[in-house]
Design a protein around this motif. Structure first.
Motif: not given
Ligand code: SF4
Ligand code: SF4
Length: 134
Positions: A52-54, A81-89, A28-36
């Motif tokens: 990391l996600m990429r 903040r992730c618009p895709r609801g992903l949990d990077v942690s 689902l990650c679209d590499q928007c960069g909001t997490c970073s």
């Protein structure tokens, strides 16, 4: 020249493993960069959370050499903040698990022979399980 992206059985297997361990739909990650952009520790990371996600999405196992997964403090800023609801942690946690398993499984419990099982004190097996198996 840009690095080639290789997708093969190995990269797919690594991607599937991290997906399963993290429970996250990494595709689902679209590499928007909001997490970073919002990560309080990004300046100390060698890979930004989005990178990391990429790399995980592409099944690139060298992501395990990054210190980013160790610096992630599970503060959940990126998750909020992730618009895709992903949990990077959770992805970082899965990567840590895989790295620890690579370097800490010093014994294979299922390879202990019946003779050894009879002779070894149970506490030794329990202690080995705690210390030598991640
Ligand atoms: S904020 Fe979410 S969708 Fe955007 S790069 Fe980060 S993980 Fe991917
Ligand atoms: S959960 Fe980890 S990657 Fe996400 S903002 Fe916090 S420290 Fe950064």
């Amino acid at each position: 020249m840009a690095n080639k992206i290789i997708i093969d059985d190995s990269t797919v297997a690594f991607f599937n493993l991290i997906s399963e361990l993290s429970g996250e739909t990494i595709t689902l990650c679209d590499q928007c960069g909001t997490c970073s952009g919002g990560c309080p520790f990004v300046n100390d990371m060698d890979l930004m959370p989005s990178q990391l996600m990429r790399k995980t999405l592409l099944g690139q196992e060298d992501v395990l050499e990054s210190k980013t997964m160790w610096l992630c403090a599970t503060c959940n800023t990126c998750t909020v903040r992730c618009p895709r609801g992903l949990d990077v942690s959770k992805v970082a946690e899965a990567l840590r698990q895989v790295k620890l398993r690579q370097s800490l499984d010093k014994i294979k419990l299922n390879e202990i022979s019946d003779e050894e099982l009879k002779e070894l004190p149970p506490i030794a097996i329990i202690a080995a399980n705690r210390k030598l198996v991640s």
